[in-house]
Structure formats: structure tokens, C-alpha cells
Write a protein that holds these residues in place. Structure first.
Motif, PDB file in Angstrom:
ATOM      1  N   ILE A 152       0.653  -0.677   0.308  1.00  0.00           N
ATOM      2  CA  ILE A 152       0.245  -0.161   0.425  1.00  0.00           C
ATOM      3  C   ILE A 152       0.538   1.310   0.317  1.00  0.00           C
ATOM      4  CG2 ILE A 152      -2.379   1.400   1.487  1.00  0.00           C
ATOM      5  CD1 ILE A 152      -2.462  -0.685   2.444  1.00  0.00           C
ATOM      6  N   GLY A 156       1.108   2.875  -3.762  1.00  0.00           N
ATOM      7  CA  GLY A 156      -0.539   2.956  -3.439  1.00  0.00           C
ATOM      8  C   GLY A 156      -1.229   4.549  -3.821  1.00  0.00           C
ATOM      9  N   ALA A 241      -8.515   0.122   1.102  1.00  0.00           N
ATOM     10  CA  ALA A 241      -8.708  -0.627   0.467  1.00  0.00           C
ATOM     11  C   ALA A 241      -8.881   0.603  -0.708  1.00  0.00           C
ATOM     12  CB  ALA A 241      -9.979  -1.461   0.446  1.00  0.00           C
ATOM     13  N   ALA A 244      -4.754   1.289  -2.661  1.00  0.00           N
ATOM     14  CA  ALA A 244      -4.227   0.481  -2.933  1.00  0.00           C
ATOM     15  C   ALA A 244      -4.484  -0.052  -3.774  1.00  0.00           C
ATOM     16  CB  ALA A 244      -4.258  -1.130  -2.014  1.00  0.00           C
ATOM     17  N   THR A 248      -3.060  -5.592  -4.978  1.00  0.00           N
ATOM     18  CA  THR A 248      -3.354  -5.140  -3.075  1.00  0.00           C
ATOM     19  C   THR A 248      -4.367  -5.255  -2.805  1.00  0.00           C
ATOM     20  OG1 THR A 248      -1.568  -3.918  -3.944  1.00  0.00           O
ATOM     21  CG2 THR A 248      -2.444  -4.625  -1.773  1.00  0.00           C
ATOM     22  N   SER A 249      -5.863  -4.701  -3.291  1.00  0.00           N
ATOM     23  CA  SER A 249      -6.938  -5.440  -2.511  1.00  0.00           C
ATOM     24  C   SER A 249      -7.577  -6.035  -2.828  1.00  0.00           C
ATOM     25  CB  SER A 249      -8.081  -3.709  -3.655  1.00  0.00           C
ATOM     26  OG  SER A 249      -7.645  -2.267  -2.957  1.00  0.00           O
ATOM     27  N   THR A 250      -7.618  -6.767  -3.684  1.00  0.00           N
ATOM     28  CA  THR A 250      -8.012  -8.340  -3.436  1.00  0.00           C
ATOM     29  C   THR A 250      -7.617  -8.942  -3.021  1.00  0.00           C
ATOM     30  OG1 THR A 250      -8.208  -7.135  -6.481  1.00  0.00           O
ATOM     31  CG2 THR A 250      -8.384 -10.290  -5.164  1.00  0.00           C
ATOM     32  N   VAL A 253      -8.784  -7.696   1.456  1.00  0.00           N
ATOM     33  CA  VAL A 253      -9.932  -8.070   1.244  1.00  0.00           C
ATOM     34  C   VAL A 253     -10.275  -9.496   1.179  1.00  0.00           C
ATOM     35  CG1 VAL A 253     -11.978  -7.289   0.898  1.00  0.00           C
ATOM     36  CG2 VAL A 253     -10.315  -5.617   0.492  1.00  0.00           C
ATOM     37  N   MET A 305     -13.831   2.705  -5.312  1.00  0.00           N
ATOM     38  CA  MET A 305     -13.472   1.363  -3.810  1.00  0.00           C
ATOM     39  C   MET A 305     -13.049   1.082  -2.618  1.00  0.00           C
ATOM     40  SD  MET A 305     -11.629   0.127  -5.884  1.00  0.00           S
ATOM     41  CE  MET A 305      -9.819  -0.130  -7.490  1.00  0.00           C
ATOM     42  N   ARG A 306     -14.375   2.837  -2.253  1.00  0.00           N
ATOM     43  CA  ARG A 306     -14.424   2.352  -1.224  1.00  0.00           C
ATOM     44  C   ARG A 306     -16.036   1.788  -1.083  1.00  0.00           C
ATOM     45  NH1 ARG A 306     -12.119   5.847   2.501  1.00  0.00           N
ATOM     46  NH2 ARG A 306     -13.985   5.772   3.614  1.00  0.00           N
ATOM     47  N   ALA A 309     -15.276  -1.508  -0.536  1.00  0.00           N
ATOM     48  CA  ALA A 309     -14.685  -2.030   0.570  1.00  0.00           C
ATOM     49  C   ALA A 309     -15.920  -2.340   1.696  1.00  0.00           C
ATOM     50  CB  ALA A 309     -13.311  -0.705   1.404  1.00  0.00           C
ATOM     51  N   PHE A 349     -12.799  -5.692  -6.970  1.00  0.00           N
ATOM     52  CA  PHE A 349     -11.879  -5.361  -7.349  1.00  0.00           C
ATOM     53  C   PHE A 349     -11.638  -4.621  -8.511  1.00  0.00           C
ATOM     54  CE2 PHE A 349     -12.174  -4.998  -2.252  1.00  0.00           C
ATOM     55  CZ  PHE A 349     -12.198  -3.365  -2.155  1.00  0.00           C
TER      56      PHE A 349
END
Lengths: 508, 522
Positions: A152, A156, A241, A244, A248-250, A253, A305-306, A309, A349
């Protein structure tokens, strides 16, 4: 040796990638992908080698590490952890393919560094799911933070430093409470057994008095609730999330957060059965709040993205609900949910990442009419979205249904309230689709949004295929998971006669 | 009374003190240009020889009865010098740690390459700061080689401190190692006024605390008619003179807690750590802490062990204050050395958890913590000394921004040390904390451990902040750079980093060592 070898493959891969000269970026990616695929093959072989007639630990290996503290390198899997390892091993190569160009323009850090970190992360992921020494688990639990932190913080978005720090601090604080509880548990074990131990199976045989159980339970639960994350310990997730990279988020989370719920199921219930039952009503309440809070906030987001999340926070509410009702449907539903959620959120994501990288903006309002410009991309978006709202036919539906029926048997109120979470899920997904995909494309959208590329499709297609396949034949996964669920129920000392009645009732 | 001197048991102390005398003679009779290499060799050789003797003593066949020695089968484990000194397992481990840390710190003191003007000490500390004399001596490249005899006396005193078996010997040892430290603290080459101020503060407060110690010893003597720890312990159990004993314990505690830098006796720590020459700070933060905690352990386990119900509440309060105030104030610091000083105060609180346990596990875990912390601390200050700009060391936090890009290796090692100080798994700091916390919970101090965990969480924040600063921030335009040191500092940093990692990943051999060290003898 199987599990240790499985960890060594990505470890060797990460070292090889890291040692490559910086100029060989493409080679680094190819090697990283190769090692990730090798790990996938290994993990599939591992799960095929499981004996589904037993819910106990298999592929067990144990070596002394720090005998003075009763710490050993003990690895082993049951159906639940094995399926989570396979899920992770599928997501890692997909994240690598999807993130093929992520690190190219990073202001800090090199391309090889990015892929090397992803492989390091995979080592710890396998370790954390396979560890059956609580200390070893704690080490992997904490060690996972660092690759994610750098992923991140180095690669990120604009607010990455803030997001990475918030993530790290939340996790470290949670980890420290777990450490305190871990030491307490160790002392209890050394008083009862003469020699302290961290071995999971030995710890389940302890007779801890209820007051101590409750204290230790809270220490562990806090760490896992931060990790999962549950409301009110969730605020780090949307920031992390959103900042990133999608790959990375994948992993963050889709895989890492599962460690929290997995640990509740795998460690908390068997080691602290009395405390688990004592706190179950409170935790179920929190879970229901999480379902609604996550869903409502998802509806209100302006950043895609949020939004994803927050949908995950809602989904984690379902998972925790299923775990703490402690019925076989609930537990196997939650276990299956963890696997499905990895694929489903991963797909979401990734698709959002495709859109954001094209448009250069994460604001929902900056999109609109995408389906006219890029119909295939919009179709993929819709499929992943539908898996997120648990449409029948998708595997997510099976798990959500199992959780709700399992919950109904024990706590009908919670189950009924939670069911309305499904309605909210439909709102946030379909409304998102409407705002981003339908309508007349603006000039910017027409100029910037191009059709999904072959690489991007290769990354996301397996996820959707798996979700649909498991939706039609969930038994493939449930057969692996169920024996382990029975084992957990034996540890806790619960049975579910009422649940059987409900199943019959709903079937007629 | 027949006075006996067990030369072999006392050899490490004798070697260091005799080398100190020899070193003074070198100062007197050897030409200036030859002094530095000769002194350096003398120092390193005597430390190595003393360490060899510690190892020989620790592996020698047991002199006494295995049963009274807790089933131990090797090591000298005897009273020496007519009972004034107790050579036992923990004592030898402490001596070993002090010698290892002193060796590494001596390498730092010998470093001449990182400051273009010479080493870290003033060319002539008798000159006025900013005067023409100072400029001339500096230009001519004078070096203050008197630091070496001071260093030898200091290490000699530290070796005696944790094995002293009566209050007077302990007081003498305290002074023998403290006085050279006061002097050396005043000798920084750069920012000399700050260094003078630090030394003066250290001296005055140190003198006060010594007086407290002595006064406490007098009160104990008045109550028990003895200064020997074992006699005091027995006499206290049967004594009804609490009016003398409790204040006596309190005053001795003040003297010792001052040396370890526990709150509320910590005021000197940030000033002295900041003002002293950085290699000396490295030495002080590690070796002084080890020696002082060794003495604290011996006094509170042997002499006051039977009174633990009386002194524990006091120690609880001090441990909590040290952990919480140390961590909180560290968060507010903007100077690297001051931040590390407050972190050292917090660590004092953590180590006190082991002292409070008064059990075999408490003792062995404290010993492990001291070894782990000692090396990390030396390493961390060694690197602080390397980050410099034209005016000397750049210790303001903002100047550290972006160092990870300029010198990734040094920044990574520094990050390793910080992680160890924060107590992250797979570093020595974690194993140490784990051992101490376990001992504390087992000893019934669960609330203390919870405070310790919260303090660790606060501490993790400011360590992480430095790491973020180094790796994720753009470097300032005219920022400092990491000077390439000579082999001395490189070896010192390498050794510290190796210990920090090794004690985190494979601590079992060292754990065996501290557990097998057994208990203090009486």
C-alpha cells in the motif's frame, strides 16, 4: 513436509524475483507468475490429498522451534483451511496478471519489488492458514502486515502513506491484545500441563475456568475483529482498500481479512467454547450491525473502491453471524462464504480497477454509459456485481442462504433482520451499475474507456467461472468443508437438532 | 580475619582494572602519535581476555555442592574476596553481556572516519568551546586518548557492579563506573556546550542518587548490623525495625533506579543521551542499563527478596510510570536521540516487569531481555552517529526523511533495530518481551502486562513513524547523508544486527544459557 514445501515455493520465487536486475521488469513478472502458478498446482494437489472422511488435521508436520516456550513449527490443514489456501493460491496469480502494469508508474519502489512482495505475502498467507501452533499463527498473523504495508505504502494512491500507517497501527494494536491473551493462555497451559505449550490440539484439551476464558477470549477476539474487520473496528479498511492498487486490495480484502474470521472459527471456538457461547449473543448483534452499517455506507459512497470495501464489511457481518450461531449450516455456510467472498470481491475490485485506471478517477459520478462504450467490460462488471449481491445461481447465494438458515435455527430475530441485508446489497450493486454503466456516456467516458483487454479478461474470467460453477455444484467445496465443521462442533460441544427441523420445514 | 582473594573468579574484573592502570601509564610515557593504536589494542585485548575468563569460569567444574546450587553442575558459583563478591550463574551471564556490548561499543568509540575532524570526542576537552585554542588543536588533529583509560575503568566497574555481594562493594563499583561516564559525557567534539550541560546534569543528579544509595545502605546497616546481602536478608526477616528497613529499601531503590533511568528518576536520560558523544550514548544506553539492572536484580532478589510484599507496590508504580510516560513522551520528541532516550525509559519499565516477578523465570527473562536490548541499543545509536551533514550529526527527525532512498541498506538495518525495539515478532525484542511478560503473568502481575501491552502499542507508533519517514517521504533538498564508516563501525552494526535477528529467529541456545544460569547465590 507438504505444507512447508508449499510455503517454500513462493518464498524462493520472491527471492529470485528480488535478486533480478531492476531492468528485467518483464522477466520478473513472468517468473513471479510462474511461481504463483506452481504454488497453485501444489495447493490443488494438497487439497486432493485430503481425506474427506475425517475433520481432523491432515498433512500434519511438527518440529521444535523454541522448546523453552513450548513453541513448535506445527502445520496442518483441515477442509476449511485447505479450501482457503486454494482460494488464496488462485487469487495470487490472478492478482499478478491483473496488476501486470501496476508498479510501472509507482513513484517509489520497483517493479520487481512489487511482485516480490506479493509472493512474500503468499508465503505468510499459506502459513497463517496452515499454522496449528498458536505462536506460529501469531507470527504469520503479524508478519503478513509488512508486505501489505509496503504494497500500500509504496504502490498505492495519493493518500497511501496515511492509509498504510492507519492499517499498520490498527493491526498492530489488535495484534498486541492478541499477544497479551496469547501469553495468558500460555501461562494457563503451563499451570495445567506443567510445561507451557502453544500447540492448538493440546490447547483444546485444557480446562480453563470461565472467568479466565472470557478475558482471554476478548483479547483474541479484538485482534480478529480488527482484522476481519467488524464494526466498530473497521475504519482502516475503506482507506486501505481505496489507496491500494486493485491487485493489493483483492489480496487484502479477499484473503487477509479472512484470517480474522478463519481464526474465530478455527481457534476461538475450539479453545474457548464456554466463552464463545457466553459472548455469542453480543457478537451476533455486532455482526448484524456490521451487515447493515456496511451496506448502508456502501450505498452512500461516492468512491467505487470504498464502496466495494464497505460491501465487504457487510459480508463479513454475515460470516461472523454464521460462525457464532454455531450450527452446522451456519458454520459451513460461513466457511464457504469465506471462499466465495474471496472470489467475488476479488472480481469486483479487479473490474473497478480496470475502470478506474482507464478513467483516471475513482468517483462514481465520473462514469456513466460505460456499457455503450465497452459492453464486455460492463457485462463482466454485472456478473461480478451479481455475485456480490448473492444472486441465486452464484456460489455466494448458497453460502448466504446457509448462513441465514443456520442462524434462524438459533436466533430467528437476527436471521430475519439480517435477511434485509440482502435487499440493501441489491440496492448498492444495482444502483452502482445504473450510475456507472447505463445512461448516455459523457465525452470523457467515450474518450477514456476502452474495451477490456485480453490480459484483463484472463485475470477476471476464472473468478467468475469459479463463482458460477460453485453456484451450481457447491457440494464440491462443501464436501471438503463439512467434516471440519463437524469437528469444530465437537470441540465446542454443540449439536443442532433444531436446525434439522428447520431444513425439513423449509424443504416441504 | 583471613582475607581470601579468588583470583580466577575475579579475573575479568582484575584484568579490566589492571589494563586501566596500564592504560594510564601509556598516556604518560608513550609518544602522542603512538597512543591511539596502543590504547585501542589494549582495550580490545583486555575485553577479549576478560570475556575468555568469563567463559572459562562459566564452564569450569562446579566448586560447591550441586544440591545447594539448584542442580547446576558447572560454573564456579562461589563467593569471592571474603564474601564481598558473588560469582554465580546470573553474575557471569551479566558480565558476559557487559563485555560483549563493551567490545562492540569500543569499536564505535574507535571510529575516526565518519567525522572529518577525527573521532567523536573533542580534540582537547580542556579548551574553551569556540576558542582559538580549540581551533588550533582541532586543525592539528589532536585526539583525546584519555578516553581509553576512562573506558577501561568504567567497564571494570560495571563488571563488579552486578556481582557485588554487599552494599559497600556495590557502592564502590557504582562510583568506579559512574565517574568516567560523567567525564566522557562532557567530551563531545561537536555541540560542546550541550555536552557540558549534559555531563553536569548527569554528574549532579548522579551524585545525589549515589548519596541516596549510601544513605539507604546506612539505614539497612542500622536495622540489621550488616551490609552483606545474605546476612541482611536473614536479619530482615526477623527484624521488627520497619521504620529503618522500609526507608532503607526505598533509598537504595532510588539510587539503582536512577542508574537504570526509571520514571521518576529519568530526567537525566534524554539530556545525557542527546548531549553525549553518540558512541558513548550507545555504550551507556546498553552497558549501563545491563550493569545497573544486574545490581538491581541482585539486591532485590538476594537482599530484599524476603521483603517483596513490601517493595512490590512501589515497583509496580514505577514500572507503570516508566512504561507509560516513556512511551508517551517519546511520541512528542522531534530529536532522534531524545526519542530513543525516552524509548529507553519505556524499556526500563518493561525490564522492571522481570524484576518484579522475583522468580527463576523472572530472572532468566530479564537476563535475556538485557542481552537483546543491549545489542539493539548499541546498533541503533551507531547508525544515528552515521547520519550527518556539514555541521555534524543530523538528529532532527525531519532530516531523516527519505534516507531509505539514499542508503537503503543502512535504513533497512535501522528499521530492523526499530522493529526490535517495538517488539515485532522474529526480532530479539519480541522474544525478550515475550519472556518477561510470561514471567510477569506467572508471577501474578497480569494488570502490569496489560499496561505493558498498551505502552507497546503507543511505542509502535513512534517507531513506525520513523520508518515511514525514512521510506515513504521525499528527502529534503539539502538533507544529510549516511557517511560510509570504517570497518570498526561496520562490524559493530553488523554484529548488533546479527544478534537482533538471531535472538528473534533462533533464541533457544541463548534461552538455554540464561535458564541454566540458575539463581543468585547467597
Amino acid at each position: 513436509m507438504l505444507l512447508t514445501t508449499l510455503m517454500l515455493i513462493p518464498l524462493v520465487g520472491s527471492i529470485v524475483v528480488f535478486l533480478l536486475p531492476a531492468a528485467k521488469a518483464t522477466l520478473a513478472k513472468q517468473i513471479a507468475l510462474g511461481f504463483a502458478l506452481a504454488t497453485l498446482v501444489g495447493s490443488v494437489l494438497m487439497v486432493l490429498g485430503l481425506d474427506n472422511s475425517s475433520g481432523g488435521l491432515q498433512h500434519v508436520e511438527s518440529y521444535d522451534w523454541i522448546p523453552a516456550f513450548g513453541i513448535s513449527w506445527t502445520l496442518g490443514v483441515n477442509g476449511i483451511s485447505a479450501s482457503l489456501i486454494v482460494m488464496s493460491a488462485i487469487l495470487v496469480p490472478i492478482a499478478i496478471i491483473a496488476g501486470w502494469w501496476d508498479a510501472e508508474n509507482a513513484s517509489q519502489g520497483s517493479v520487481k519489488g512489487y511482485f516480490s512482495l506479493i509472493l512474500v505475502l503468499e508465503v505468510f498467507i499459506i502459513g497463517v492458514f496452515a499454522a496449528n501452533d498458536l505462536f506460529l499463527f501469531y507470527v504469520f498473523f503479524e508478519a503478513m502486515l509488512f508486505p501489505i504495508y509496503f504494497l500500500i505504502g509504496r504502490f498505492g494512491g495519493p493518500q497511501r502513506a496515511y492509509a498504510a500507517m492507519k492499517f499498520l497501527l490498527y493491526s498492530l494494536v489488535g495484534g498486541l491484545f492478541m499477544l497479551a491473551a496469547l501469553i495468558g493462555l500460555y501461562v494457563v497451559s503451563s499451570r495445567q500441563l506443567g510445561q507451557g505449550t502453544f500447540d492448538f490440539q493440546t490447547l483444546t484439551t485444557l480446562n480453563i475456568d470461565p472467568a479466565t476464558q472470557k478475558m482471554l477470549f476478548l483479547g483474541f477476539f479484538f485482534a480478529f475483529a480488527v482484522k476481519a474487520p467488524m464494526v466498530p473496528f473497521h475504519t482502516w479498511l475503506p482507506d486501505a482498500a481505496a489507496e491500494a492498487t486493485p491487485a493489493t486490495s483483492t489480496l487484502l480484502v479477499g484473503v487477509l481479512d479472512k484470517v480474522g474470521t478463519f481464526a474465530m472459527l478455527h481457534f476461538l471456538l475450539p479453545i474457548f467454547p464456554e466463552a464463545s457461547k457466553f459472548y455469542a449473543p453480543a457478537i451476533i448483534t455486532l455482526a448484524v450491525i456490521s451487515i447493515f452499517y456496511g451496506a448502508l455506507l456502501a450505498i452512500g459512497q461516492t468512491d467505487v473502491m470504498r464502496l466495494v470495501a464497505f460491501t465487504s464489511i457487510s459480508h463479513f457481518g454475515f460470516i461472523v453471524l454464521g460462525i457464532f450461531v454455531m450450527t452446522s449450516q451456519g458454520l459451513s455456510g460461513s466457511s464457504f462464504y469465506m471462499v466465495n467472498h474471496g472470489f467475488s470481491t476479488g472480481a469486483l475490485f479487479l473490474v473497478m480497477g480496470y475502470l478506474v485506471s482507464r478513467r483516471g478517477s475513482k468517483r462514481i459520478a465520473d462514469f456513466g454509459g460505460v456499457q455503450k462504450v465497452a459492453p464486455i467490460l460492463a457485462g463482466v462488471f454485472l456478473l461480478s456485481g451479481l455475485s456480490g449481491l448473492a444472486l441465486p445461481g452464484m456460489s455466494t447465494f448458497v453460502s448466504e442462504f446457509l448462513v441465514l438458515t443456520g442462524a434462524y435455527a438459533v436466533n430467528p430475530t437476527a436471521a430475519i433482520i439480517a435477511t434485509f441485508g440482502i435487499v440493501l446489497a441489491a440496492v448498492y450493486i444495482l444502483w452502482l451499475y445504473q450510475r456507472m454503466m447505463t445512461g448516455v456516456p459523457s465525452k470523457e467516458v467515450e474518450e477514456s474507456i476502452t474495451e477490456i483487454s485480453r490480459r484483463e479478461l484472463v485475470a477476471v474470467a476464472p473468478l467468475i467461472a469459479i463463482i458460477i460453477a460453485l453456484g451450481f455444484v457447491p457440494q464440491v467445496a462443501l464436501n471438503v468443508i463439512n467434516p471440519a465443521v463437524e469437528q469444530v462442533q465437537t470441540y465446542v460441544g454443540v449439536t443442532d437438532p433444531e436446525a434439522t427441523v428447520v431444513i425439513e420445514g423449509s424443504g416441504s | 580475619m583471613k582475607v581470601s582473594v579468588e583470583y580466577q573468579a575475579l579475573a575479568p574484573i582484575i584484568i579490566l582494572l589492571a589494563s586501566g592502570v596500564l592504560s594510564v601509564l601509556v598516556e604518560a610515557f608513550i609518544p602522542r602519535t603512538l597512543r591511539r593504536p596502543i590504547q585501542l589494542m589494549l582495550v580490545l585485548a583486555s575485553i577479549v581476555l576478560a570475556f575468555a575468563y568469563v567463559v572459562i569460569n562459566a564452564t569450569a567444574p562446579l566448586a560447591g555442592d550441586p544440591v545447594t546450587n539448584g542442580g547446576q553442575v558447572k560454573g564456579l558459583r562461589q563467593l569471592a574476596a571474603s564474601g564481598a563478591v558473588a560469582i554465580d550463574g546470573p553474575g557471569m551471564v551479566l558480565q558476559g553481556i557487559i563485555l560483549l556490548v563493551s567490545f562492540v561499543a569500543a569499536l564505535l568509540l574507535a571510529e575516526r572516519q565518519i567525522d572529518p575532524q577525527g573521532d567523536a570526542f573533542a580534540s582537547r576537552s580542556s579548551t574553551l568551546p569556540g576558542s582559538e585554542d580549540e581551533r588550533q588543536f582541532t586543525a592539528q588533529g589532536w585526539l583525546q586518548t584519555e578516553i581509553w583509560p576512562l573506558y577501561l575503568f568504567c567497564v571494570g566497574g560495571m563488571l563488579l557492579f552486578p556481582v557485588s555481594n554487599d552494599f559497600l562493594t556495590m557502592f564502590v563499583a557504582l562510583e568506579v563506573f559512574s565517574l568516567p561516564l560523567y567525564l566522557m559525557a562532557s567530551m563531545a567534539r561537536r555541540r560542546r556546550l550541550l555536552s557540558h550541560e549534559a555531563a553536569l546534569k548527569y554528574f549532579i543528579l548522579g551524585a545525589f542518587s549515589s548519596a541516596f544509595f549510601l544513605f539507604g545502605a546506612a539505614l539497612i546497616y542500622a536495622a540489621t548490623t550488616s551490609i552483606s546481602f545474605s546476612t541482611v536478608a536473614v536479619a530482615m526477616e526477623n527484624s521488627s525495625q520497619d521504620g529503618l528497613i522500609i526507608p532503607g529499601i526505598g533509598m537504595i531503590a532510588v539510587g539503582l533506579l536512577f542508574k537504570v533511568g526509571a520514571v521518576p528518576f529519568h530526567q537525566w536520560v534524554p539530556d545525557v543521551y542527546q548531549g553525549s558523544p553518540t558512541p558513548l550514548t550507545a555504550f551507556m544506553s546498553a552497558a549501563t542499563k545491563v550493569a545497573a539492572f544486574g545490581a538491581l536484580l541482585r539486591v532485590f532478589y538476594v537482599a530484599f527478596g524476603g521483603m517483596r510484599w513490601d517493595w512490590r507496590p512501589m515497583m509496580w508504580v514505577i514500572a507503570i510510570l516508566s512504561m507509560v510516560i516513556g512511551s508517551l513522551l517519546a511520541v512528542t520528541q522531534t530529536d532522534m536521540k531524545r526519542m530513543l532516550a525516552f524509548s529507553s525509559v519505556a524499556h526500563t519499565g518493561f525490564i522492571l516487569l522481570g524484576v518484579i516477578s522475583t522468580s527463576a523465570a523472572g530472572l532468566s527473562s530479564t537476563l535475556f531481555y538485557l542481552l537483546a536490548y543491549g545489542f539493539t541499543s548499541v546498533g541503533v545509536f551507531a547508525i544515528v552517529g552515521l547520519v550527518r551533514d556539514a555541521s555534524g550529526e543530523a538528529t532532527h527527525l525531519s532530516q531523516w526523511a527519505g534516507l531509505g532512498k539514499k542508503s537503503p541498506w543502512m535504513a533497512s538495518i535501522f528499521a530492523l533495530f526499530l522493529l526490535a525495539l517495538a517488539g515485532i515478532p522474529l526480532t530479539s525484542g519480541f522474544t525478550g518481551k515475550f519472556a518477561v511478560f510470561t514471567a510477569a503473568i506467572d508471577g501474578g502481575a497480569t494488570p502490569l502486562v496489560i499496561v505493558a501491552v498498551v505502552a507497546s502499542a503507543i511505542a509502535a507508533f513512534f517507531y513506525a513513524r520513523v520508518i515511514v519517514l525514512m521510506f515513504f517521504t521525499e528527502p529534503p533538498v539539502d538533507g544529510p547523508s549516511v557517511v560510509v564508516p570504517s570497518a570498526f563501525t561496520t562490524v559493530a552494526i553488523g554484529t548488533s544486527a546479527a544478534f537482533t535477528l538471531l535472538l528473534g529467529i533462533a533464541p533457544q541456545p541463548v534461552l538455554d544459557l540464561v535458564i541454566n544460569a540458575g539463581l543468585f547465590i547467597r
